[in-house]
Structures are given as C-alpha cells and as structure tokens.
Design an enzyme around this catalytic site. Sequence first.
Site, PDB file in Angstrom:
ATOM      1  N   CYS A 258      61.335  22.615 -32.113  1.00  0.00           N
ATOM      2  CA  CYS A 258      61.247  23.369 -33.379  1.00  0.00           C
ATOM      3  C   CYS A 258      62.398  23.018 -34.320  1.00  0.00           C
ATOM      4  O   CYS A 258      62.192  22.775 -35.512  1.00  0.00           O
ATOM      5  CB  CYS A 258      61.233  24.865 -33.082  1.00  0.00           C
ATOM      6  SG  CYS A 258      62.508  25.378 -31.920  1.00  0.00           S
TER       7      CYS A 258
ATOM      8  N   HIS B 298      65.364  30.664 -36.141  1.00  0.00           N
ATOM      9  CA  HIS B 298      66.640  29.948 -36.225  1.00  0.00           C
ATOM     10  C   HIS B 298      67.026  29.847 -37.705  1.00  0.00           C
ATOM     11  O   HIS B 298      66.150  29.863 -38.576  1.00  0.00           O
ATOM     12  CB  HIS B 298      66.520  28.502 -35.736  1.00  0.00           C
ATOM     13  CG  HIS B 298      65.993  28.320 -34.348  1.00  0.00           C
ATOM     14  ND1 HIS B 298      66.649  28.752 -33.225  1.00  0.00           N
ATOM     15  CD2 HIS B 298      64.878  27.693 -33.888  1.00  0.00           C
ATOM     16  CE1 HIS B 298      65.966  28.403 -32.141  1.00  0.00           C
ATOM     17  NE2 HIS B 298      64.878  27.763 -32.514  1.00  0.00           N
TER      18      HIS B 298
HETATM   19  P1  NAD Z   1      56.338  29.356 -22.159  1.00  0.00           P
HETATM   20  O1  NAD Z   1      57.126  29.691 -20.962  1.00  0.00           O
HETATM   21  O2  NAD Z   1      56.107  30.399 -23.193  1.00  0.00           O
HETATM   22  O3  NAD Z   1      54.913  28.810 -21.721  1.00  0.00           O
HETATM   23  C1  NAD Z   1      54.732  27.892 -20.699  1.00  0.00           C
HETATM   24  C2  NAD Z   1      53.435  28.198 -19.974  1.00  0.00           C
HETATM   25  O4  NAD Z   1      53.183  27.194 -18.995  1.00  0.00           O
HETATM   26  C3  NAD Z   1      53.442  29.548 -19.241  1.00  0.00           C
HETATM   27  O5  NAD Z   1      52.232  30.213 -19.534  1.00  0.00           O
HETATM   28  C4  NAD Z   1      53.536  29.151 -17.764  1.00  0.00           C
HETATM   29  O6  NAD Z   1      52.896  30.080 -16.933  1.00  0.00           O
HETATM   30  C5  NAD Z   1      52.787  27.838 -17.769  1.00  0.00           C
HETATM   31  N1  NAD Z   1      53.104  26.945 -16.651  1.00  0.00           N
HETATM   32  C6  NAD Z   1      54.238  26.885 -15.923  1.00  0.00           C
HETATM   33  N2  NAD Z   1      54.133  25.908 -14.983  1.00  0.00           N
HETATM   34  C7  NAD Z   1      52.911  25.361 -15.131  1.00  0.00           C
HETATM   35  C8  NAD Z   1      52.212  24.320 -14.461  1.00  0.00           C
HETATM   36  N3  NAD Z   1      52.778  23.657 -13.469  1.00  0.00           N
HETATM   37  N4  NAD Z   1      50.952  24.005 -14.868  1.00  0.00           N
HETATM   38  C9  NAD Z   1      50.378  24.682 -15.897  1.00  0.00           C
HETATM   39  N5  NAD Z   1      51.001  25.675 -16.568  1.00  0.00           N
HETATM   40  C10 NAD Z   1      52.249  26.000 -16.191  1.00  0.00           C
HETATM   41  O7  NAD Z   1      57.030  28.073 -22.802  1.00  0.00           O
HETATM   42  P2  NAD Z   1      56.963  27.615 -24.316  1.00  0.00           P
HETATM   43  O8  NAD Z   1      57.998  28.356 -25.086  1.00  0.00           O
HETATM   44  O9  NAD Z   1      55.553  27.646 -24.790  1.00  0.00           O
HETATM   45  O10 NAD Z   1      57.490  26.120 -24.191  1.00  0.00           O
HETATM   46  C11 NAD Z   1      56.636  25.055 -23.842  1.00  0.00           C
HETATM   47  C12 NAD Z   1      57.242  23.761 -24.335  1.00  0.00           C
HETATM   48  O11 NAD Z   1      57.365  23.828 -25.772  1.00  0.00           O
HETATM   49  C13 NAD Z   1      58.664  23.464 -23.821  1.00  0.00           C
HETATM   50  O12 NAD Z   1      58.816  22.076 -23.706  1.00  0.00           O
HETATM   51  C14 NAD Z   1      59.544  23.984 -24.936  1.00  0.00           C
HETATM   52  O13 NAD Z   1      60.812  23.384 -24.956  1.00  0.00           O
HETATM   53  C15 NAD Z   1      58.716  23.616 -26.155  1.00  0.00           C
HETATM   54  N6  NAD Z   1      58.988  24.396 -27.354  1.00  0.00           N
HETATM   55  C16 NAD Z   1      59.166  25.751 -27.289  1.00  0.00           C
HETATM   56  C17 NAD Z   1      59.431  26.459 -28.448  1.00  0.00           C
HETATM   57  C18 NAD Z   1      59.674  27.934 -28.429  1.00  0.00           C
HETATM   58  O14 NAD Z   1      60.394  28.447 -29.278  1.00  0.00           O
HETATM   59  N7  NAD Z   1      59.107  28.689 -27.526  1.00  0.00           N
HETATM   60  C19 NAD Z   1      59.475  25.804 -29.683  1.00  0.00           C
HETATM   61  C20 NAD Z   1      59.223  24.427 -29.724  1.00  0.00           C
HETATM   62  C21 NAD Z   1      58.981  23.731 -28.551  1.00  0.00           C
END
Ligand code: NAD
Length: 336
Positions: free
Chosen positions: A141, A221
């Site tokens: 992000c 942020h």
């Molecule tokens: P999150 O924890 O909200 O969601 C991740 C999901 O994946 C959960 O539902 C979890 O149960 C599931 N999961 C875990 N292990 C798994 C597996 N082995 N197989 C299938 N599903 C599985 O995380 P998020 O915030 O959505 O982040 C996901 C990615 O996006 C990360 O790389 C993060 O750095 C990136 N990201 C996050 C944000 C943010 O602010 N949340 C912003 C930009 C990028």
Amino acid sequence: MSKVKVAINGYGTIGKRVADAVALQDDMEIVGVSKTRPNFEAFIARDKGYDIYAPSDRMDSMKKADLSVMGTVEDMIDVADVVVDCTPGGVGAENKSLYEKHGVKAIWQGGEDHELAGFSFNAVSNYSEALGRDFVRVVSCNTTGLCRVISPLDKEFGVKKVRVSLLRRSADPGDIKKGPINAIVPNPVKLPSHHGPDVKSVMPHINITTTAVKLPTTLMHVHIVNIDFEKDCTEKDIEEVLSRQSRVRFVGQGISSTAEIIELSRDMLRPRYDMWENCVWNESISLYEKELYFFQAIHQESNVIPENVDAIRAMMELEKDGEKSIEKTDKAIGLI
Ligand code: NAD
C-alpha cells in the site's frame, strides 16, 4: 470472448476486496476463493455467491461447520487462468511451486519479496512491462501510494531525489492482535526503511530514501513527501500533474485528518469505506528552494485493489494500454 477466470487464494483484508473488484469487471470473473476457517468471512463469501475452496487439511472443519466447499485449493487452481495470492506475507512464497505445477499465472502482494515474482507492479509506473507475464507482485500500500505520485512527476519534471517520512497505521481495523496502542514506534530503528528500495523495485532509477514510524491508529497511513526535481516547476504545475491522476484525490474542504477522510468515504457510500485513491492535501503542496513538500494519506486496506485488477488485465493481455485499463477498472468499481 469468455471472461478470464480468477481465483483468490487467501480471503482476508486484501483478498475479499480483490474478489469484489474483479467481480465488477466485464472481462474477468471469480471462479473461487479459498478459506482456511469457516468464520463469518467464509459465510459472507458464500452468500455473495463465491465458490469456496479450502486447503485439503481444512476440508473437515468446513464440513463440520456446514459450509459447503467445492474442493481443495489445488482444485480451485485447476479451474483458474490466474490466481491472486492474498495470503499473509511470507505464506504466499510457499505457494509458488503449486502455481508452477499447475501452469497457472499468479499475482502476489507486497508482503512477499520482489524476487519471488521477479517483477513488481504499479499501474501508472510500469503497466506495459507486465504484459503477458506469468508472475507479478503488486507492491504494498505504501509503495503503491508513492509510485502513483513519483512516476507522473518524474515523467514531467525529472526526479533528482525523493525523501519520505511514513507515519504508518499499526493495524487494520479488524485486527485485534497488533499494536502499539499507546506509543510511537520508530520502525525500523535502523534507517532507512524498506519502502525506498521497494519503490526502486518498480522504478529502479529513482533516488529515494524513506523513514517510518508506527502510530496507534488503524485508519490510514500518512506520508510527508519531499522531492527535488531536475527541471524548474511551480506549485501550480505540480497540482496540475497530480490532478490528471485518477487515483489521486485532492482533499481540503475542512478535511484536516485521516478520520475526516474516512468519514468522507462513508458519506460517499464507498464499499467498506474504501478510499482507493491517494488523498493529497493540495493546500500542503509547497516548493521551498526548488524542493517540493506535501502530505498524502493512504488507505492501506484498499489502495492496492485497482492495481490487482490492472495486473490481471496486463498479464492476460486483455488490454495493452495501461491508461485504458486504469480507466476501465476505475469505472467498474465506482472510483470515477
Ligand atoms: P489477512 O491476514 O487479512 O488475510 C490473509 C488471509 O489468508 C486470511 O483470511 C487467512 O486465513 C488466509 N490464509 C492464511 N494462510 C493461508 C493459506 N495457506 N492458504 C490460503 N489462505 C490462507 O492479510 P492481508 O492484510 O489481506 O494481507 C495479505 C497480503 O497483502 C500480504 O502480503 C500483505 O502484506 C499485503 N497487503 C496488506 C495490506 C493491508 O493493509 N492489510 C495492504 C497492502 C498489501
């Protein structure tokens, strides 16, 4: 032409938003989302009409909770043209061999290293370089927010150097495990932060250094951006270039905080109060001894969502022109 089949592996903060954004496009469709637990998000996904899949060792717990599952994650990958991996940072890397084995294209998120996909994406910065690729990483992000302003300003005025201080939210609103709740945390203490090198993974020629602190807030942020240019320009020139970016929104009109930006998004009836655009305080745009300063706020949960849609379109070569893809994506999700 049939729609591109998209699977979402990891249906959390980012995954559920990517699913909804893809479902709104006329050239792609969701063929499945994977859930690891039969929690409320899984039942909402089912109610939205998404086919649910689960890792093979989680199938029983889904059945016990009376959540019907179409098959395993491998079954889901088999019916997809492209998988958007939205599993937590670090977990996605473990899935690479699975995607390779099934010959499916994959997108990872910013929590994974650049080397995993070998290509880091931001729509305004390098859309054409993503055309036809099998593996792409959509940057985080913060990096997305930085690329969206640095790239167009660089094209127009030539960037000599960029210095950014990032004031980071410490957790997402639904997160009950992270902090701080009453502290300001230099993060990392050893400088610079990883955000500068991450911008360089998209635009290697940019001279950029970043510092970051974590704050006890969940909403957005804030970046304090400082850019030194090759060419002379005025504050009006800067404003004009940024005003042409559909994913940059100027905020003013009494908005003096991230809280009011979120209120704006709620008043606009945006889904989940998502603010897909960078929010730049245009009043803050100032040139001092030829150096630009401004503040922008970044909604971490949603700003990478349109970029994921554009990445799919580029990888599947549904649209060769990045500007056209951006316009199509934005129109479909309601950003325009
Ligand atoms: P999150 O924890 O909200 O969601 C991740 C999901 O994946 C959960 O539902 C979890 O149960 C599931 N999961 C875990 N292990 C798994 C597996 N082995 N197989 C299938 N599903 C599985 O995380 P998020 O915030 O959505 O982040 C996901 C990615 O996006 C990360 O790389 C993060 O750095 C990136 N990201 C996050 C944000 C943010 O602010 N949340 C912003 C930009 C990028």
